[in-house]
Design an enzyme around this catalytic site. Structure first.
Site, PDB file in Angstrom:
ATOM      1  N   ARG A 118     -28.367  21.812  -4.210  1.00 30.58           N
ATOM      2  CA  ARG A 118     -28.025  20.312  -4.563  1.00 30.58           C
ATOM      3  C   ARG A 118     -26.629  20.110  -4.478  1.00 30.58           C
ATOM      4  O   ARG A 118     -26.142  19.063  -3.846  1.00 30.58           O
ATOM      5  CB  ARG A 118     -28.583  20.184  -5.844  1.00 30.58           C
ATOM      6  CG  ARG A 118     -28.094  18.945  -6.437  1.00 30.58           C
ATOM      7  CD  ARG A 118     -28.510  17.907  -5.767  1.00 30.58           C
ATOM      8  NE  ARG A 118     -29.885  17.754  -4.878  1.00 30.58           N
ATOM      9  CZ  ARG A 118     -30.020  17.059  -3.951  1.00 30.58           C
ATOM     10  NH1 ARG A 118     -29.098  16.389  -3.216  1.00 30.58           N
ATOM     11  NH2 ARG A 118     -31.291  17.251  -3.382  1.00 30.58           N
ATOM     12  N   LYS A 153      -8.285   4.957  -2.255  1.00 34.12           N
ATOM     13  CA  LYS A 153      -9.355   4.689  -2.909  1.00 34.12           C
ATOM     14  C   LYS A 153     -10.554   5.545  -2.809  1.00 34.12           C
ATOM     15  O   LYS A 153     -11.602   5.352  -2.496  1.00 34.12           O
ATOM     16  CB  LYS A 153      -9.689   3.211  -2.596  1.00 34.12           C
ATOM     17  CG  LYS A 153      -8.777   2.225  -2.970  1.00 34.12           C
ATOM     18  CD  LYS A 153      -9.137   0.784  -2.574  1.00 34.12           C
ATOM     19  CE  LYS A 153      -8.206  -0.262  -3.094  1.00 34.12           C
ATOM     20  NZ  LYS A 153      -8.614  -1.676  -2.594  1.00 34.12           N
ATOM     21  N   LYS A 185       4.135  -1.776  -3.506  1.00 36.98           N
ATOM     22  CA  LYS A 185       3.124  -2.617  -3.465  1.00 36.98           C
ATOM     23  C   LYS A 185       3.231  -3.867  -4.576  1.00 36.98           C
ATOM     24  O   LYS A 185       4.624  -3.998  -5.057  1.00 36.98           O
ATOM     25  CB  LYS A 185       1.734  -2.028  -3.918  1.00 36.98           C
ATOM     26  CG  LYS A 185       1.147  -0.930  -3.209  1.00 36.98           C
ATOM     27  CD  LYS A 185       0.022  -0.198  -3.676  1.00 36.98           C
ATOM     28  CE  LYS A 185      -1.078  -1.276  -3.714  1.00 36.98           C
ATOM     29  NZ  LYS A 185      -1.508  -1.656  -2.272  1.00 36.98           N
ATOM     30  N   GLU A 215       4.309  -4.221   0.989  1.00 40.72           N
ATOM     31  CA  GLU A 215       3.089  -5.027   0.909  1.00 40.72           C
ATOM     32  C   GLU A 215       3.632  -6.622   0.831  1.00 40.72           C
ATOM     33  O   GLU A 215       4.553  -6.876   0.007  1.00 40.72           O
ATOM     34  CB  GLU A 215       2.191  -4.559  -0.190  1.00 40.72           C
ATOM     35  CG  GLU A 215       0.805  -5.595  -0.358  1.00 40.72           C
ATOM     36  CD  GLU A 215       0.136  -5.319  -1.455  1.00 40.72           C
ATOM     37  OE1 GLU A 215      -0.034  -6.099  -2.341  1.00 40.72           O
ATOM     38  OE2 GLU A 215      -0.495  -4.362  -1.362  1.00 40.72           O
ATOM     39  N   ASP A 236      -1.245  -8.185   3.354  1.00 40.48           N
ATOM     40  CA  ASP A 236      -2.379  -8.041   2.200  1.00 40.48           C
ATOM     41  C   ASP A 236      -3.156  -9.508   2.420  1.00 40.48           C
ATOM     42  O   ASP A 236      -2.687 -10.575   2.134  1.00 40.48           O
ATOM     43  CB  ASP A 236      -2.006  -7.717   1.062  1.00 40.48           C
ATOM     44  CG  ASP A 236      -3.125  -7.572  -0.012  1.00 40.48           C
ATOM     45  OD1 ASP A 236      -3.912  -6.637   0.428  1.00 40.48           O
ATOM     46  OD2 ASP A 236      -3.000  -8.044  -1.038  1.00 40.48           O
TER      47      ASP A 236
END
Length: 298
Positions: A118, A153, A185, A215, A236
């Site tokens: 598994r 992410k 950012k 950004e 963005d």
């Protein structure tokens, strides 16, 4: 594509700078944790049914069309129990396979095969899913010259494996962590006060060789970033039309990356707008797992 023309093209996404991607010792330690999570104090079912000296053979196959990734990690899941499994890989990471294709043959201890099954399949299915989705995006922008890159992410604990799967699918890696790349950012900008101030400070403090990327949300932000000397600008959540205008305004002065709101239905439109990079968080955070199975031979 624009290109910066200053020898820094794509430096922010060159995986050769970070050998963690190929760190087998790290992968082995991680797999030990994954197996401990699944096996715990022992496999009660297998330990009760299967004699310690029982041997047999099995194969791993896919039940759908896919791009293979994670074979080495799957092998290490079985190897974690010892050296009692013999492997024959029929495919390699990056190969395209169809439903029913055999990825690998294995034989040896039935206890090891059944206990490690598994964990190995979970990794193989997850990573092949990332590679398969990535290949779809890469094919969608074929011929444009743009690079498809991943983001941070990722699934906690799986980042290096998922980023390796992106490469198996034909994509490229953005930064691996906060310690190997600079990306100012929106929340950084909110804390500092302005694009100009943030870029100026970062250019003064950045380690040698790292690009300063910032950004921006609109064309005014792009103008400010360029004036401040940003090496790269992340556009963005802009429309393809705005991205095309941004490319014209930048005039090759900075590396341009598009991100946000980009999927398979519109990625080519963004690529044809002329950016250097397109970053897709979905490559790792939304890739569906490929259906793979292990079948024991009678």
């Amino acid at each position: 594509m624009t290109g910066t023309g200053n020898g820094l093209e794509h430096a922010a996404v060159d995986p050769s700078r970070d050998m963690r991607l190929f760190d087998e010792r790290w992968i082995r330690r991680s797999i030990d944790r994954f197996i401990d999570e699944d096996v715990g104090r022992g496999d009660i079912t297998t330990g009760s049914l299967i004699p310690p000296d029982a041997t047999g053979s099995a194969h791993i196959e896919t039940r759908e069309k896919a791009i293979v990734a994670g074979l080495d990690a799957a092998v290490l899941c079985f190897d974690a129990f010892g050296d009692d499994i013999r492997w024959e890989c029929r495919t390699s990471d990056g190969d395209e396979v169809g439903a029913g294709d055999i990825l690998a043959q294995l034989e040896g201890s039935m206890r090891t095969i059944l206990t490690a099954e598994r964990t190995a399949l979970n990794l193989l299915g997850r990573l092949s899913g990332v590679a398969t989705l990535t290949r779809g995006f890469v094919e969608a922008v074929s011929g444009t010259g743009v690079r498809l890159v991943d983001t941070r992410k990722t699934t906690p604990g799986l980042r290096l494996l998922e980023k390796s799967a992106v490469r198996a699918g034909g994509g490229f890696n953005h930064r691996f962590g906060l310690d190997d790349g600079i990306l100012i950012k929106d929340n950084h900008l909110a804390a500092v006060g302005s694009i100009t101030e943030a870029v100026t400070r970062m250019r003064q403090q950045a380690p040698h060789g790292l690009l300063v990327e910032v950004e921006v949300q609109d064309l005014d932000g792009l103008d400010e970033a360029l004036a401040a000397g940003a090496h790269a600008v992340l556009l963005d959540n802009m429309t393809p039309e705005l991205v095309r205008e941004a490319v014209g305004r930048a005039g090759g002065k900075a590396l341009l990356e598009a991100s946000g709101g980009i999927d398979l239905s519109n990625v080519r439109e963004y690529a044809e707008a002329g950016v250097d990079l397109i970053s897709i968080g979905a490559l790792t955070h939304s890739a569906p797992a490929v259906d793979v199975s292990l079948e024991v031979h009678d």
